[in-house]
Scaffold this motif. Structure first.
Motif, PDB file in Angstrom:
ATOM      1  N   ARG A  84     -14.105   1.733  -3.377  1.00  0.00           N
ATOM      2  CA  ARG A  84     -13.011   0.806  -3.643  1.00  0.00           C
ATOM      3  C   ARG A  84     -11.757   1.611  -3.966  1.00  0.00           C
ATOM      4  O   ARG A  84     -11.683   2.279  -5.011  1.00  0.00           O
ATOM      5  CB  ARG A  84     -13.362  -0.114  -4.814  1.00  0.00           C
ATOM      6  CG  ARG A  84     -14.610  -0.958  -4.587  1.00  0.00           C
ATOM      7  CD  ARG A  84     -14.832  -1.937  -5.743  1.00  0.00           C
ATOM      8  NE  ARG A  84     -14.917  -1.262  -7.034  1.00  0.00           N
ATOM      9  CZ  ARG A  84     -16.017  -0.718  -7.521  1.00  0.00           C
ATOM     10  NH1 ARG A  84     -17.133  -0.741  -6.812  1.00  0.00           N
ATOM     11  NH2 ARG A  84     -16.005  -0.145  -8.706  1.00  0.00           N
ATOM     12  N   ASP A 139      -7.942  -4.377  -4.055  1.00  0.00           N
ATOM     13  CA  ASP A 139      -7.739  -5.055  -2.778  1.00  0.00           C
ATOM     14  C   ASP A 139      -8.465  -4.414  -1.603  1.00  0.00           C
ATOM     15  O   ASP A 139      -8.876  -5.109  -0.678  1.00  0.00           O
ATOM     16  CB  ASP A 139      -6.243  -5.117  -2.447  1.00  0.00           C
ATOM     17  CG  ASP A 139      -5.486  -6.044  -3.374  1.00  0.00           C
ATOM     18  OD1 ASP A 139      -6.031  -7.111  -3.705  1.00  0.00           O
ATOM     19  OD2 ASP A 139      -4.370  -5.692  -3.794  1.00  0.00           O
ATOM     20  N   TRP A 140      -8.636  -3.097  -1.607  1.00  0.00           N
ATOM     21  CA  TRP A 140      -9.118  -2.407  -0.412  1.00  0.00           C
ATOM     22  C   TRP A 140     -10.439  -1.689  -0.660  1.00  0.00           C
ATOM     23  O   TRP A 140     -10.611  -1.022  -1.699  1.00  0.00           O
ATOM     24  CB  TRP A 140      -8.076  -1.413   0.102  1.00  0.00           C
ATOM     25  CG  TRP A 140      -6.896  -2.108   0.715  1.00  0.00           C
ATOM     26  CD1 TRP A 140      -5.727  -2.439   0.087  1.00  0.00           C
ATOM     27  CD2 TRP A 140      -6.795  -2.593   2.049  1.00  0.00           C
ATOM     28  NE1 TRP A 140      -4.892  -3.086   0.959  1.00  0.00           N
ATOM     29  CE2 TRP A 140      -5.528  -3.199   2.180  1.00  0.00           C
ATOM     30  CE3 TRP A 140      -7.654  -2.572   3.152  1.00  0.00           C
ATOM     31  CZ2 TRP A 140      -5.097  -3.786   3.363  1.00  0.00           C
ATOM     32  CZ3 TRP A 140      -7.223  -3.156   4.336  1.00  0.00           C
ATOM     33  CH2 TRP A 140      -5.963  -3.755   4.435  1.00  0.00           C
ATOM     34  N   THR A 141     -11.357  -1.816   0.311  1.00  0.00           N
ATOM     35  CA  THR A 141     -12.687  -1.216   0.219  1.00  0.00           C
ATOM     36  C   THR A 141     -13.055  -0.567   1.550  1.00  0.00           C
ATOM     37  O   THR A 141     -12.780  -1.128   2.617  1.00  0.00           O
ATOM     38  CB  THR A 141     -13.746  -2.275  -0.134  1.00  0.00           C
ATOM     39  OG1 THR A 141     -13.414  -2.887  -1.376  1.00  0.00           O
ATOM     40  CG2 THR A 141     -15.133  -1.653  -0.245  1.00  0.00           C
ATOM     41  N   ILE A 164     -13.284  -0.883   7.124  1.00  0.00           N
ATOM     42  CA  ILE A 164     -12.407  -1.028   5.968  1.00  0.00           C
ATOM     43  C   ILE A 164     -11.996  -2.482   5.872  1.00  0.00           C
ATOM     44  O   ILE A 164     -11.761  -3.143   6.900  1.00  0.00           O
ATOM     45  CB  ILE A 164     -11.173  -0.099   6.083  1.00  0.00           C
ATOM     46  CG1 ILE A 164     -10.361  -0.143   4.772  1.00  0.00           C
ATOM     47  CG2 ILE A 164     -10.320  -0.424   7.293  1.00  0.00           C
ATOM     48  CD1 ILE A 164      -9.299   0.931   4.692  1.00  0.00           C
ATOM     49  N   SER A 165     -11.946  -3.011   4.674  1.00  0.00           N
ATOM     50  CA  SER A 165     -11.561  -4.408   4.469  1.00  0.00           C
ATOM     51  C   SER A 165     -10.642  -4.485   3.271  1.00  0.00           C
ATOM     52  O   SER A 165     -10.703  -3.653   2.353  1.00  0.00           O
ATOM     53  CB  SER A 165     -12.792  -5.288   4.245  1.00  0.00           C
ATOM     54  OG  SER A 165     -13.516  -4.863   3.103  1.00  0.00           O
ATOM     55  N   GLY A 166      -9.768  -5.485   3.289  1.00  0.00           N
ATOM     56  CA  GLY A 166      -8.847  -5.613   2.178  1.00  0.00           C
ATOM     57  C   GLY A 166      -7.981  -6.839   2.247  1.00  0.00           C
ATOM     58  O   GLY A 166      -8.028  -7.622   3.204  1.00  0.00           O
ATOM     59  N   ASN A 167      -7.177  -6.991   1.188  1.00  0.00           N
ATOM     60  CA  ASN A 167      -6.263  -8.118   1.050  1.00  0.00           C
ATOM     61  C   ASN A 167      -4.829  -7.601   1.030  1.00  0.00           C
ATOM     62  O   ASN A 167      -4.539  -6.576   0.402  1.00  0.00           O
ATOM     63  CB  ASN A 167      -6.540  -8.883  -0.249  1.00  0.00           C
ATOM     64  CG  ASN A 167      -8.003  -9.255  -0.404  1.00  0.00           C
ATOM     65  OD1 ASN A 167      -8.641  -9.681   0.548  1.00  0.00           O
ATOM     66  ND2 ASN A 167      -8.533  -9.077  -1.604  1.00  0.00           N
ATOM     67  N   PHE A 168      -3.931  -8.306   1.710  1.00  0.00           N
ATOM     68  CA  PHE A 168      -2.520  -7.963   1.666  1.00  0.00           C
ATOM     69  C   PHE A 168      -1.710  -9.209   1.986  1.00  0.00           C
ATOM     70  O   PHE A 168      -2.255 -10.240   2.403  1.00  0.00           O
ATOM     71  CB  PHE A 168      -2.190  -6.821   2.628  1.00  0.00           C
ATOM     72  CG  PHE A 168      -2.421  -7.135   4.076  1.00  0.00           C
ATOM     73  CD1 PHE A 168      -1.392  -7.576   4.902  1.00  0.00           C
ATOM     74  CD2 PHE A 168      -3.688  -6.989   4.641  1.00  0.00           C
ATOM     75  CE1 PHE A 168      -1.609  -7.864   6.233  1.00  0.00           C
ATOM     76  CE2 PHE A 168      -3.918  -7.276   5.976  1.00  0.00           C
ATOM     77  CZ  PHE A 168      -2.880  -7.719   6.780  1.00  0.00           C
ATOM     78  N   LYS A 184      -6.883 -11.655   4.525  1.00  0.00           N
ATOM     79  CA  LYS A 184      -8.151 -10.979   4.229  1.00  0.00           C
ATOM     80  C   LYS A 184      -8.614 -10.379   5.550  1.00  0.00           C
ATOM     81  O   LYS A 184      -9.001 -11.116   6.461  1.00  0.00           O
ATOM     82  CB  LYS A 184      -9.204 -11.952   3.696  1.00  0.00           C
ATOM     83  CG  LYS A 184      -9.080 -12.300   2.239  1.00  0.00           C
ATOM     84  CD  LYS A 184     -10.223 -13.201   1.821  1.00  0.00           C
ATOM     85  CE  LYS A 184     -10.210 -13.418   0.321  1.00  0.00           C
ATOM     86  NZ  LYS A 184     -10.514 -12.198  -0.422  1.00  0.00           N
ATOM     87  N   ASP A 193      -9.155 -11.189  10.808  1.00  0.00           N
ATOM     88  CA  ASP A 193      -8.187 -11.469   9.742  1.00  0.00           C
ATOM     89  C   ASP A 193      -8.232 -12.951   9.408  1.00  0.00           C
ATOM     90  O   ASP A 193      -8.201 -13.804  10.308  1.00  0.00           O
ATOM     91  CB  ASP A 193      -6.777 -11.075  10.197  1.00  0.00           C
ATOM     92  CG  ASP A 193      -5.750 -11.163   9.069  1.00  0.00           C
ATOM     93  OD1 ASP A 193      -6.169 -11.319   7.906  1.00  0.00           O
ATOM     94  OD2 ASP A 193      -4.541 -11.074   9.368  1.00  0.00           O
TER      95      ASP A 193
END
Length: 721
Positions: A321, A325-327, A375-379, A387, A446
């Motif tokens: 992590r 937000d990002w992993t 890679i996954s994350g929120n922005f 997402k 997304d």
């Protein structure tokens, strides 16, 4: 009573009564935790360490208690991200550990009854050696449609359930996340996670037909800081069958270790050692649309014919992590599989009450390596919240397969007499192949949230598949290359937080070998689906319901070339249309229910094949399927801990083959159970197929049907500390 934490994660609750309480800690991107608070405690303090959600974790981390619900609010298989079920523009079915335990399910065929529109049973030529499944009218193939913690899983056996936390199905085309898959959907086995608090469990089962099973489940931290945790599940099973003389033996050992390399990085190491060996059962003989006398219990194989499947796999998953937000996730898994079968192929019934048969030996050694980096994350972009997930995947499979056989002595199907295993029986080699498949893919998905009410899910995946085959008997080689782009788009509108309406479109593909008369390689088989539905949760999200309408078509199917019957052209199409209704969860804290109904209309919609013209119904697909299971738990009084309930499963009529010469009757199966649980032990008894209904799950060719299970009593004693 509810409260929220302060900035440091601390919170307190004042309990005015002296009863036992259950504390549930929820966080959007972590696994929920359930803890018991005993009565009479003053200033009771708990230190709860939450785990981030991932494909390999369940929806609830329970210590000192058993799983409590038939409902799950997160389904990782649908998006590979932590998106609530109500926000997913598609149909997702989930069978939780609680439901598996209440039903004392020991096979996947029993489990999938809880997933509307999904049907299980014995395979074709392999008979009872392997379970196969269909969803929304289309078969789910052994090498494509099954996954274990999100990694492709080659399913060639009757899988054990001892290490499974829950089972998820994403219905419809799923190539956007999982590559080349048949269009009915994918089934994902989610295994049990390690826990921060020690828990030790063991169980023994005994049932009809000398069924015996023993299992252990051990988990907890290895060091005092709890940065290294383990879980060990092991199971051994030995059982006879109601179609005597048959026997099966299997075991499964699944060790897992989690290592926290830092506050933000966790390494998971796990392995699975599985073996299944059982007597081969070719099925029940069916002549002129009638079952032979006493056919349901008449075994037409030989006691020494067998199917043996061994699988050893190991792998890792590294999660890091970067921030809230990002992993990043990296995983690899290696499978070593051996499929060894000595089995009978039943041929032609004779006038002297015998049936000819061929004895064959199948030997396949399969190795498969899968690598995933994502890679996954929120922005946020302007007012739009995202997402997103992006990844690459690589795979390499090799299969060394040899098959040989020869005609064997016919068997009398009225009064079968079994033979001794031959020691010098000569077999002719019919198959000698070396198959390799290399795959590569890149994918992006997304979820865009324009408002809290309106969300859009978009994604696409590009797949490269290279299939090579050396045929040592025909002395030929083939090299097929396929490329496909699979899109997916879906919209969700949530007028209130507990209600969602959705519309989605998705595609899938499956590579196929062969070429046209002009020498052009066949394009992949394509599938596309339109789906619309509504989802609603009730009683503070304890109970969820969904209603889905879909149209799913499978195109580019090969049919005879009208200009030259030795070749094929890709004009075939099959279409499935249907409605699915599902309800699962708790009506009250004590009353749980799991219900589903599916209507499926699957038929040939385009072809030039005179044998199976347009309108021909697809084989082994019933138009109607219904399943209801309910249970009640007594939470107080002298019988506190007592639970009871049961279920009803209905399968409508279907045709056993495309020629529609075999009709499979509808059937009803009724089950019931009673259980008693105290602080550290549980006793349960299940009676399956209460009225001993004779039924058939499918067929092979024109003469063989696969029987369901007769009435069975199952008793279990489990202890947990």
């Amino acid at each position: 009573m509810r409260t929220i934490t302060d900035d440091n994660g601390y919170y307190s609750i004042n309990l005015e009564d002296s009863k036992n309480h259950v504390l549930i800690t929820n966080s959007y991107n972590t696994v929920s935790a359930v803890r018991d608070i005993p009565d009479g405690e003053q200033d009771y303090r708990l230190d709860i360490q939450l785990s981030y959600k991932s494909l390999s974790l369940p929806e609830v981390d329970i210590t000192g208690a058993q799983p409590q619900s038939y409902n799950s609010d997160i389904a990782f298989s649908a998006t590979r991200m932590e998106i609530p079920v109500l926000e997913i523009p598609g149909s997702v079915g989930i069978v939780t550990r609680k439901l598996i335990e209440d039903q004392q399910a020991t096979t996947m065929t029993e489990v999938v009854r809880n997933l509307g529109g999904v049907k299980g049973g014995a395979s074709g030529e392999a008979g009872n050696i392997n379970e196969v499944f269909s969803s929304r009218g289309f078969s789910m193939t052994n090498s494509r449609n099954y996954f274990r913690n999100g990694v492709r899983y080659l399913k060639f056996s009757n899988d054990a359930l001892s290490s499974i936390e829950r089972i998820e199905i994403l219905k419809g085309p799923a190539s956007v996340l999982y590559g080349a898959v048949e269009p009915g959907g994918i089934i994902n086995f989610i295994t049990k996670p390690t826990l921060y608090t020690p828990r030790y469990g063991a169980s023994i089962r005994y049932g009809s037909y000398d069924y015996k099973q023993a299992a252990i489940d051990l988990t907890g931290p290895i060091n005092t800081k709890k940065t290294i945790r383990y879980r060990l599940n092991a199971m051994y099973e030995d059982a006879d069958k109601f179609r005597k003389p048959q026997n099966s033996k299997r075991y499964d050992i699944t060790p897992t270790i989690d290592i926290d390399l830092g506050r933000k990085t966790t390494l998971n190491l796990d392995a699975d050692i599985f073996r299944d060996k059982r007597t081969h059962d070719p099925g029940v003989l069916h002549i002129n649309n009638e079952i032979i006398d006493h056919g349901f219990k008449t075994f037409l194989g030989e006691p020494w014919a067998y199917g043996k499947f061994t699988n050893t796999s190991f792998g890792y998953e590294l999660k890091h992590r970067f921030n809230k937000d990002w992993t990043f996730r990296s995983s690899a898994r290696q499978y070593f599989t051996h499929e060894d079968r000595l089995y009978f192929q039943m041929k032609t019934p004779q006038k002297d009450s015998t049936i000819t048969r061929r004895l064959a030996h199948w030997d396949a050694k399969i190795n498969y390596l899968n690598l995933i980096e994502e890679i996954s994350g929120n922005f946020t972009t302007g007012f739009i919240k995202h997402k997103a997930i992006a990844g690459v995947e690589f795979g390499r499979l090799t299969n060394r397969r040899k098959v040989k056989g020869n005609m064997y002595t016919p068997i009398n199907y009225v009064n079968p007499v079994y033979s001794e295993k031959p020691t010098d029986f000569e077999m002719e080699q019919s198959t000698d192949l070396y198959i390799t498949q290399n795959t590569g893919a890149i994918y992006l998905q997304d979820q865009l949230s324009f408002t809290d009410q309106l969300k859009l899910l978009i994604g696409a995946r590009a797949d490269w598949v290279n299939d090579k085959q050396d045929n040592y008997i025909k002395e030929t080689k083939s090299d097929e290359k396929n490329f496909a782009i699979s899109p997916r788009v879906g919209a969700v509108y949530m007028p209130i937080p507990s209600l969602s309406l959705y519309l989605s479109y998705s595609q899938s593909f499956v590579p196929q070998s062969g070429q046209t008369k002009d020498g052009k390689a066949f394009d992949p088989i394509r599938s596309k689906q339109w789906e619309a539905g509504i989802k609603k949760s009730f009683f503070n999200d304890r109970l969820t319901s969904s209603l889905a309408f879909y149209k799913l078509s499978k195109t580019n199917l090969p049919t005879t070339d009208p200009e030259d019957e030795e070749f094929k052209i890709l004009i075939g199409e099959q279409t499935s249309k249907g409605i699915e209704l599902a309800v699962s969860g708790e009506i009250t804290p004590s009353w749980s229910v799991a219900f589903n109904y599916a209507y499926t209309h699957a038929e040939v919609t385009e072809t030039n094949d005179k044998n199976y013209p347009v309108g021909t119904k697809l084989a082994n697909i019933s138009p109607s399927q219904l399943n209801l299971w309910t249970s009640y738990l007594v939470r107080g009084g002298v019988v506190k801990g007592l639970s009871f309930g049961g279920g009803w499963y209905y399968q409508g009529k279907s045709y056993g083959n495309m020629a529609q010469t075999i009709e499979l009757d509808s059937y009803h199966i009724f089950d019931c159970f009673v259980a008693y649980k105290r602080s550290f032990y549980k006793i349960s008894a299940n009676l399956k197929n209460v009225f001993n209904q004779e039924y058939y799950t499918g067929s092979q060719g024109n003469n063989l049907l696969f029987p369901g299970t007769a009435r069975t009593l199952m008793v279990m004693l489990a202890v947990n500390f």
